[in-house]
Design a protein around this motif. Structure first.
Motif, short mmCIF file in Angstrom:
data_model
loop_
_atom_site.label_atom_id
_atom_site.label_comp_id
_atom_site.label_asym_id
_atom_site.label_seq_id
_atom_site.Cartn_x
_atom_site.Cartn_y
_atom_site.Cartn_z
N LEU A 600 -15.60 5.05 -2.40
CA LEU A 600 -15.03 4.15 -3.41
C LEU A 600 -14.49 2.88 -2.78
N LEU A 601 -13.86 3.02 -1.61
CA LEU A 601 -13.32 1.84 -0.91
C LEU A 601 -14.42 0.87 -0.52
N GLN A 602 -15.54 1.41 -0.01
CA GLN A 602 -16.67 0.56 0.38
C GLN A 602 -17.34 -0.08 -0.82
N ASP A 603 -17.36 0.66 -1.92
CA ASP A 603 -18.08 0.20 -3.12
C ASP A 603 -17.28 -0.82 -3.91
N SER A 604 -15.95 -0.78 -3.81
CA SER A 604 -15.11 -1.64 -4.64
C SER A 604 -14.94 -3.02 -4.01
N ALA A 605 -15.02 -4.05 -4.86
CA ALA A 605 -14.81 -5.43 -4.39
C ALA A 605 -13.46 -5.97 -4.86
N LEU A 606 -12.73 -5.21 -5.67
CA LEU A 606 -11.46 -5.67 -6.25
C LEU A 606 -10.29 -5.19 -5.40
N SER A 607 -9.39 -6.11 -5.08
CA SER A 607 -8.24 -5.75 -4.24
C SER A 607 -7.32 -4.75 -4.95
N ASP A 608 -7.15 -4.88 -6.29
CA ASP A 608 -6.30 -3.95 -7.04
C ASP A 608 -6.83 -2.52 -6.93
N GLU A 609 -8.15 -2.38 -7.06
CA GLU A 609 -8.76 -1.05 -6.96
C GLU A 609 -8.58 -0.47 -5.57
N LYS A 610 -8.74 -1.31 -4.54
CA LYS A 610 -8.58 -0.83 -3.16
C LYS A 610 -7.17 -0.28 -2.94
N GLU A 611 -6.18 -0.98 -3.50
CA GLU A 611 -4.80 -0.50 -3.37
C GLU A 611 -4.61 0.83 -4.08
N THR A 612 -5.24 0.96 -5.26
CA THR A 612 -5.15 2.21 -6.02
C THR A 612 -5.77 3.36 -5.23
N ILE A 613 -6.93 3.11 -4.62
CA ILE A 613 -7.62 4.16 -3.85
C ILE A 613 -6.78 4.57 -2.64
N LYS A 614 -6.15 3.60 -1.98
CA LYS A 614 -5.28 3.93 -0.83
C LYS A 614 -4.09 4.77 -1.28
#
Length: 761
Positions: A600-614
């Motif tokens: 999901l981290l590699q696939d996502s381009a949105l910073s908000d989503e990356k923070e959610t995944i972390k």
């Protein structure tokens, strides 16, 4: 007037007078200013063909005397009597050229069109190739006419080579040229090439017309690229090219086929504000979309509304209605539409009959499907390869491989050549029936007996044509050498040489080898697939990786995975599922979770989503399972990509690792968010809860499964019912047995003797 014989050109006279017209250049040239395009086309109607063709040749050199009417008259005459007219036309051209007169390209344009209309495409290409013999150079109209012929005959490679030849000869393509090519590329499924050509068209400052926009929009919608189509629609309006009904219908169809039926209705309102009127095509798109969305009542309602507007259904709409009713299990009602359309004089086509046959096969009515296949010829709609492929699929599904093989063997006798899909259907059936040797034999027969690659090696030499790139180079070289006809014959021979295995064929066999445990055979097929010039797809990689991991060949699996990444494939959902299932089978559920979160981290381009995944990663590390799953599901909801995958894989993994409490938490959250839990997940959960003695939770999962219509094998239900009886929950067991009976279980057969004794003692 010095030439009384020319009077009939201005004032129509009986044909006997028209035959006396002197058609030599000195007579006509002085009259050219007094003539018009309409007077020329009128004369062409009355003159005998050789004279008419000479007049057409002369008038072609005078811009104000040219017209589409004149072109069409000559083409019509040539097609109506080809045995007499074509030789006469070539004789006129020879006379003109011998007397020193130039031959205008319009003469070859009409000949190419006429040969094509007479279903003589090779003669059409030969005509183009002979132009230089008469000192004539093709103009844009000639090129466009030839391009239409090549596109109609599916010779896309040659059409692009002719386009390049057109550019090199300083003959500028117009919007019609690009429209023809883009249409051909789109129909051949080469959307990316069509997009590049569209960009090239804009770079050359050739303004797209409505036809080009419509073709491109339709293709984008068909490929599910709705957003790109919407942007193109906006660009079309900005460039003052008003969309027509075909464009709006294409947009509606695109939304419906992508499953975005509600958006289709929203945009319909906007289209209607632009002046679009919903007609038969529009209603057909919407009704088809509603059936696909399983909104049966809405589809029928719109059909009734259409009838109130005095719109008469055509064969396409009747076929949509038939398919909709068949998918709803209403076989007799579907056949009533067939009776209705024939009563109203609408002749069912082969596609309509194939829809009925497929519906009957899918619902297990094989005898009726066989009977209908035999009846098709009564309406002059003889079974085609699709009919046979449908029957083969239906028979294989029921395990009737021998009869499927018989239909396959009989196809040639009826002049019905098997397609790649036909081969794939039978090979798939043989693999599923465990007849891998027969499947492999059929594959070799397909590969060696009717293989364009083999044809090329034999006809052109192994060193000259090795792959698609060298074939393209060969075709372009032939065109530049003026050997367009030779290039056409070569490509048509390749097409006519038959069926070559595609990536789907290889995938079916690779899957068969994997299931048989012959991973070396599967890997050999993987290598051969690439040697034949095919690219592996997601299915190829996921099937191989899954097969290798199941037999614990992790190193080979890793090599295939790296191969996939090198070829530019991102890790697909199926690959992720394969890796996670393997980890879960080995009770490494935490690694499976981390694998998915990294994806999901590699696939996502949105910073908000990356923070959610972390954040989710931390929640899992701290064993806040419920909070982590809830956060992920809510992120899925924002992305509009909610699915039971990957949660059910983790649920199964926790069951396999005997961490049943964690599995129950995932189950409860999926139910809360109304996400379907898969039948295998429910089975493992019920068994695990029974083992732990948590019968109340097991009963809840079983009741959920009954509500969903899932039917389980004997051990699952019997185990739960027995445990309920043993642990003094007999009333709950009896109620469960009653619910199971109402859902469709045959309790007399389903219950084992020991369970019956406990329930009814």
């Amino acid at each position: 007037m010095r030439w009384p014989g020319l009077i009939p050109l201005f004032f129509p006279q009986p044909p006997s007078l028209l035959r006396s017209i002197p058609l030599s250049d000195p007579y006509l040239s002085s009259l050219s200013p007094h003539l018009s395009a309409s007077s020329i086309s009128s004369a062409l109607h009355f003159l005998p063909f050789p004279s008419a063709f000479r007049l057409f040749l002369w008038s072609s050199f005078h811009r104000h005397l040219r017209s589409f009417d004149s072109h069409n008259i000559i083409i019509s005459t040539l097609v109506s009597s080809p045995d007499d007219s074509f030789p006469s036309a070539w004789q006129v051209l020879s006379d003109f050229h011998s007397s020193g007169n130039p031959v205008h390209p319009a003469a070859f344009t009409v000949l190419i069109s006429a040969y094509s209309a007479a279903d003589l495409p090779e003669k059409a290409v030969e005509t183009f190739s002979r132009m230089q013999d008469f000192g004539s150079r093709p103009n844009t109209f000639t090129y466009n006419t030839l391009l239409r012929v090549l596109i109609e005959k599916d010779v896309i490679l040659l059409s692009m080579a002719v386009y390049n030849l057109m550019l090199k000869s300083d003959c500028l393509p117009n919007s019609a040229s690009y429209g023809i090519l883009i249409d051909g590329l789109c129909k051949a499924g080469k959307n990316e090439d069509a997009l590049k050509l569209f960009d090239e068209m804009l770079q050359r400052r050739v303004p797209p017309n409505a036809v080009v926009y419509t073709v491109f929009l339709t293709s984008l919608c068909g490929a599910g690229k709705i957003e790109d189509a919407m942007r193109l629609l906006g660009s079309m309006k900005e460039k003052n090219c008003p969309p027509d009904d075909a464009v709006y219908n294409a947009m509606l169809s695109g939304f419906c086929k992508a499953g975005r039926i509600d958006e289709a209705f929203e945009y319909l309102k906007a289209f209607q504000e632009d002046g679009f009127v919903l007609g038969l095509s529009g209603y057909s798109c919407l009704i088809d979309g509603l059936f696909r969305a399983e909104r049966f009542e809405d589809a029928c309602s719109y059909y009734k509304e259409m009838l109130t507007k005095s719109l008469v259904p055509d064969c396409v709409l009747y076929t949509i209605m038939i398919r909709g009713y068949l998918e709803a299990g209403m076989v007799e009602e579907a056949f009533s539409f067939l009776s209705e359309m024939t009563d109203k004089g609408v002749v069912p086509d082969t596609f309509c009959y194939n829809t009925l046959i497929k519906g009957l096969c899918d619902s297990g009515h094989l005898d009726r499907a066989r009977s209908l296949r035999l009846q098709i010829s009564k309406h002059n709609c003889f079974p085609d390869s699709a009919t046979c492929t449908i029957m083969i699929c239906g028979l294989c599904k029921e395990g009737m491989i021998h009869e499927a093989q018989e239909i396959f063997d009989e196809m040639g006798k009826h002049g019905c050549a098997p397609t790649v899909m036909t081969f794939n259907a039978l090979i798939n059936g043989l693999c599923k029936a465990g007849q891998l040797k027969k499947a492999n034999y059929l594959f070799h027969k397909m590969e060696m007996g009717r293989n364009p690659s083999l044809f090329l090696r034999l006809s052109q030499g192994t060193n000259r044509v090795r792959d698609s790139h060298s074939l393209q180079k060969l075709v372009e070289d032939l065109c530049e050498s003026g050997l367009v006809l030779k290039a056409y014959k070569l490509l048509r021979d390749i097409i006519d040489s038959g069926v070559v295995p595609d990536v789907v064929t290889y995938n079916i066999l690779i899957n068969g080898f994997c299931k048989e445990g012959d991973l070396n055979g599967a890997l050999n097929l993987f290598k051969r697939l690439q040697l034949e010039g095919h690219m592996p797809d997601d299915v190829t990689y996921s099937t191989l990786i899954d097969g290798l991991l199941k037999v614990r060949r992790k190193e080979d699996s890793s090599l295939i995975y790296q191969h996939m990444l090198r070829n530019g494939y991102a890790t697909s959902l199926s690959i992720c599922a394969t890796h996670m299932r393997t980890m879960c089978r080995e009770k490494r559920v935490s690694q499976a979770v981390n694998f998915w979160l990294d994806h999901l981290l590699q696939d996502s381009a949105l910073s908000d989503e990356k923070e959610t995944i972390k954040l989710v990663q931390k929640q899992f590390e701290q064993e806040y399972l419920e909070e982590a799953i809830r956060t992920l599901i809510e992120m899925d909801q924002r992305r509009n990509s909610v699915n039971s995958f990957p949660y059910t894989i983790w649920l199964i993994g926790y069951c396999q690792a005997r961490a049943i409490d964690k599995a129950v938490k995932i189950f409860s959250l999926l139910v809360e968010y109304k996400i379907d839990v898969t039948p295998p997940s429910c089975v493992l959960l019920i068994n695990g809860l029974c083992r732990k003695g948590k019968l109340g939770s097991a009963l809840n999962v079983m009741l959920y499964s009954l509500d969903k219509g899932y039917l389980f094998m004997q051990p699952v239900g019997n185990r739960l019912l027995k445990r309920l009886c043993i642990y003094d929950k007999k009333r709950a067991a009896c109620e469960l047995a009653r619910r199971m009976h109402l859902t469709g279980y045959d309790m007399d057969l389903y219950l084992r003797d020991t369970t019956k004794a406990l329930l009814y003692n």
